[in-house]
Each structure stands twice: as structure tokens, then as C-alpha cells.
Design an enzyme around this catalytic site. Sequence first.
Site, PDB file in Angstrom:
ATOM      1  N   ASP A  20       0.906  -1.149   0.000  1.00 50.90           N
ATOM      2  CA  ASP A  20       0.000   0.000   0.000  1.00 50.90           C
ATOM      3  C   ASP A  20       0.944   1.198   0.000  1.00 50.90           C
ATOM      4  O   ASP A  20       1.573   1.500   1.020  1.00 50.90           O
ATOM      5  CB  ASP A  20      -0.855  -0.006   1.270  1.00 50.90           C
ATOM      6  CG  ASP A  20      -1.771   1.208   1.337  1.00 50.90           C
ATOM      7  OD1 ASP A  20      -1.371   2.279   0.839  1.00 50.90           O
ATOM      8  OD2 ASP A  20      -2.872   1.102   1.894  1.00 50.90           O
ATOM      9  N   HIS A  21       1.083   1.851  -1.135  1.00 47.13           N
ATOM     10  CA  HIS A  21       2.196   2.793  -1.250  1.00 47.13           C
ATOM     11  C   HIS A  21       2.065   3.984  -0.292  1.00 47.13           C
ATOM     12  O   HIS A  21       3.047   4.643   0.015  1.00 47.13           O
ATOM     13  CB  HIS A  21       2.409   3.248  -2.699  1.00 47.13           C
ATOM     14  CG  HIS A  21       1.470   4.302  -3.174  1.00 47.13           C
ATOM     15  ND1 HIS A  21       0.212   4.036  -3.615  1.00 47.13           N
ATOM     16  CD2 HIS A  21       1.614   5.642  -3.282  1.00 47.13           C
ATOM     17  CE1 HIS A  21      -0.373   5.155  -3.966  1.00 47.13           C
ATOM     18  NE2 HIS A  21       0.450   6.154  -3.779  1.00 47.13           N
ATOM     19  N   HIS A  26      -5.651   2.907   1.464  1.00 48.87           N
ATOM     20  CA  HIS A  26      -4.903   4.096   1.882  1.00 48.87           C
ATOM     21  C   HIS A  26      -5.562   4.823   3.059  1.00 48.87           C
ATOM     22  O   HIS A  26      -4.908   5.152   4.043  1.00 48.87           O
ATOM     23  CB  HIS A  26      -4.782   5.099   0.729  1.00 48.87           C
ATOM     24  CG  HIS A  26      -4.151   4.534  -0.511  1.00 48.87           C
ATOM     25  ND1 HIS A  26      -3.222   3.533  -0.489  1.00 48.87           N
ATOM     26  CD2 HIS A  26      -4.301   4.838  -1.821  1.00 48.87           C
ATOM     27  CE1 HIS A  26      -2.831   3.246  -1.714  1.00 48.87           C
ATOM     28  NE2 HIS A  26      -3.474   4.016  -2.542  1.00 48.87           N
TER      29      HIS A  26
HETATM   30  C1  BG6 Z   1      -3.390   4.573  -6.174  1.00 52.20           C
HETATM   31  C2  BG6 Z   1      -4.752   4.567  -6.790  1.00 52.20           C
HETATM   32  O1  BG6 Z   1      -3.260   3.545  -5.233  1.00 52.20           O
HETATM   33  O2  BG6 Z   1      -3.171   5.822  -5.528  1.00 52.20           O
HETATM   34  C3  BG6 Z   1      -4.903   5.716  -7.752  1.00 52.20           C
HETATM   35  O3  BG6 Z   1      -4.956   3.336  -7.459  1.00 52.20           O
HETATM   36  C4  BG6 Z   1      -4.552   7.026  -7.092  1.00 52.20           C
HETATM   37  O4  BG6 Z   1      -6.223   5.769  -8.287  1.00 52.20           O
HETATM   38  C5  BG6 Z   1      -3.203   6.930  -6.399  1.00 52.20           C
HETATM   39  O5  BG6 Z   1      -4.514   8.032  -8.097  1.00 52.20           O
HETATM   40  C6  BG6 Z   1      -2.921   8.164  -5.576  1.00 52.20           C
HETATM   41  O6  BG6 Z   1      -1.617   8.084  -5.089  1.00 52.20           O
HETATM   42  P1  BG6 Z   1      -0.768   9.399  -4.776  1.00 52.20           P
HETATM   43  O7  BG6 Z   1       0.527   8.875  -4.250  1.00 52.20           O
HETATM   44  O8  BG6 Z   1      -0.629  10.136  -6.069  1.00 52.20           O
HETATM   45  O9  BG6 Z   1      -1.556  10.163  -3.761  1.00 52.20           O
END
Ligand code: BG6
Length: 506
Positions: A185-186, A248
Site C-alpha cells: 500500500d504505497h 490508503h
Molecule cells: C493509487 C490509486 O493507489 O493511488 C490511484 O490506485 C490514485 O487511483 C493513487 O490516483 C494516488 O496516489 P498518490 O501517491 O498520487 O496520492
Amino acid sequence: MPTSMSHEPTVLIIFGGGGDLAWRKLIPALFNLHLDNPLPGHFAIVGVARKPLDDEGFRNHLRKGVDLFSRRKPANEDSWNRFAEHVSYLSDDFSNPASGPALSHKLEELERAWGTRANRIFYLAIPPDMVEAAAAQLQRIGVCRDCVRDRLVVEKPFGRDLASARELDRFLTGMFAESQIYRIDHYLGKETVQNILAFRFANSLYEPIWDRRYIDHVQITVAETVGVEERGGYYDQAGALRDMVQNHLLQILCLIAMEPPISFDADEVRNRKVDVLRAIRPIRPDEIHHHAVRGQYGNGTIEEKAVPGYRDEAGVATDSPTETFAAFKLFIDNWRWQGVPFYLRTGKRLPSKVSEISILFRPAPHQLFPSAAVENWQPNRLIIRIQPEEGIVTRIQAKQPGTRLLLGPVDMEFRYQDAFRAVPPEAYETLLLDVVRGDATLFMRADQVECAWKIVDPVLEAWESVPPGDFPDYAAGSWGPESADLLIARDGHHWLQPVIKTVKNI
Ligand code: BG6
């Protein structure tokens, strides 16, 4: 944090190597790691995808991604060439049971040249419905069998609901050890998200007031200006709930609400987070509309540019019922948080790209100042900005300069960039490094994923059984549907609209 790659020989195999994730995130992250500390000689990156392409064509494609998306773009020629020596491509279709021998051969070739068995990391940067087939092939060809050296990275969403997540888990853990599976989960790799732990548990200042006695409510906003880009096909099957809330947003909530762990041990931290998810009050089917609302963007204007509505995006059904906005009100049934609402919202095509957490404190118990002095009075609040302008702002009341007694809000700010004079690494840099080193602290365990599905499952079911009658219900460039304002207004609150670029105005 150390930034060098492991010195153990390592091959990182990216399934979906030709896809968007590899192009925008994974390769730029690996390139940045290489800039900080050149990749060791025994490190190889192998992209696997269906498209017929040679190594050179693949590297050229990746170079364009780095020039567009790396935080240190564009790539310097020499650095890129040194990085590109580690990169190769394999054209294979892992949904075809006959696939695989080419990958086995490639791995043997690399390991023969290095004279040793390497650590193998299989990154499944592929659509969720292809994960099982790819994992089964890996098992069948026997390339991912070493419980210590071989790892599997699985992107979110992990499953489509509780039942499918459990099934996927059973499937994967039937073939691989739990310790080999890295559910990514980045958001957990973002510097400011990790800083929540430091902020709460390395300082003694806030923890004593971090509970229902002092905190009135919490708001978590993850807003994006982008639409679905080239991912309409995936997104239309997922929606904001599966794409953002289940993972997230709930992970951020866990970090804000968790009890202090005993140590920074991976399982200890993850246990405390699971405790939070288990304590979230289940949403009863008859109360869903009081706890969860959805929305979908129509056409509108973002940053002074006209943009199409969701149903006009490529890959999206023209009558799609998929939500691009979701807002939730949740309660955590434990001693610390009883009665404190946590409001969560996320959406695409909102006015700014911003992720932040606002902690709203209770008013001072006794107002001793004359009413004329407190016209601008506001309760204390703490804002943790995850992106952009990473930092923390505490709003306090102060006497305004002058002969009259007049109080007004002022902000005490901590801004990453000013304090450390450094640009934080991208989330994927941190997380890729952790996988290479075998550190699972920032990855989700199966029970965390399942608990998170349990929370959103009743809402998914309700939304899927009653299609929305009023979509699209918010204009691109607005802060979402009216129903989201009502959700919070019913409790006498309102969403704090983040103001970007001037943290002072928050
Ligand atoms: C991803 C989603 O996990 O996170 C995307 O699949 C989303 O839809 C993205 O745009 C948002 O990540 P960040 O790091 O740009 O806030």
C-alpha cells in the site's frame, strides 16, 4: 534512513513491466535509488509483459517515464546508461499455462554469470484479476520456492471484497509462506505517513491529549485533481471505495488511532494497527446512508481547463454506476476513541491534489475572555499534511498585537523542506528498498487486509444492490457531492477545505 540496495545478489522481476505502474512509479523509484547509491553489480531488473519488445526498446520506453515522472527528472545521460545496464525485457504471457520456461532460463543465466543463487523478487504490477494466474505459474515453474530469498509483491486492491480477499489469501498462502508475500500500500511508504509514528511516539507532548477527552473529531482527506487517466478499465471495476478507502485511508486512520506499540518490530506495529481496524464499529445496513456517501464527477473545470465527466472517460461505461468519490463517518469502539467521529473522504477531479489529516480539538472548557475578544476564536487544530508541502501545522489562539484585547488564530508550522532542506524520497523508493532488504514493517498482513474489507463490505454490498439514481452528482473541480457536506453537517461540523501553496491560510 540508509538508501543503498542490499549487497546480496538480487533479481527484481516486474510482471506488467510494460504497464503504467512500472513506467510512472517503479522504474523512476529504482532510478532514484540508483542515483543515491549506484546499483550493485549483482542487481538485475527484468520487465515481463506480453508485448513483443527487445531490451533496447524497453529501456527507451522506461527512459521516457523517468524523464517525465522521476523526482529528479530528466535523467542524466551517464547515470541513465549505468542504470539501464541492469535492465532487460522478457516477452511472455503469464496467463498462458505454457509460459514460464523463458523466465526460468533468464534467472538461471543471470545466476550462472554471478556464480550464486540470487534473491528473487516477483513484483506483480498487473490487474487484480491476473494475480492468481501469475502466482500459479510462478509456483508451477518452481522459481519462487525459497522462503527466505524469494518474495512476491502484490499490489492493492487485494481482492474485491472480504470473500475474494480470503480466497486469494488461501490461494497464495497455499503456495508461498506468509513471510514471502508483501502486500503493498504505497501510502505507507510516504515519508509523512511514516512520520505520524515519529510524531506521536517519539514526542511526549501530544500523546497525553491524544484521545476522546481532548479531541473532538478527526478528518482525513485524500483529494486528487486527476481523473482516471489511462486506467478507466480498471477503475470502473474498482471505484473509490476499493481503490482508496479500503486501503490508503484506513491505513492512515490506523496510524492516527493506534495504541503505542512496544517496539518498532514489524509484527508489533501491525498488531496495533489491526487492533484499530477490529475496533471500528461495523456499519449496520440500515444506517449506511448516515455513515457512507458516494459520488461521481460530471464535466467541469480543473485548473482552468475544461475536463470531461467520468462517464466520458476512455474505458468507462457510459452509464457507469462506479463512484469516484466516497466519504465515511466511522467510530472506534475502544477506551481511547469512544464517541469521536473520524470523517474520511477521497475523490477524483477535486480542486486540489492534497492529502491531509486534521485533528480538531475540543474547545477550552471555560471562556474567560469578553465575547468581543473572541470573535475570531477557533478551537485548536493540528494538521498533518501528507502531500504536497509535507509538514505539520498547529493552530493556536494568540492575542493580536494592539491595545485592544482581541484573540485570533495563528499557526505554528513544521515544513519538511524548510526543516531538513531535503526532498523526501518517493513512497515506492522506500518500499522497494524494504522488499529488497526483507523488511515487512510497512506492508500489510493478511489479517489487516481482511479487517479492512470487513469494514467496507456492507457498504459495497449496499451500493452494488442499489444503483445510484443521481450520478454524476458533482462537477469536476468542486469538493464533491452535497451529500458529503450533509454527512458531516448533521453532526454540526464542516469539512476543512485544504488550501495549498499557502499553508498559513489553512
Ligand atoms: C493509487 C490509486 O493507489 O493511488 C490511484 O490506485 C490514485 O487511483 C493513487 O490516483 C494516488 O496516489 P498518490 O501517491 O498520487 O496520492
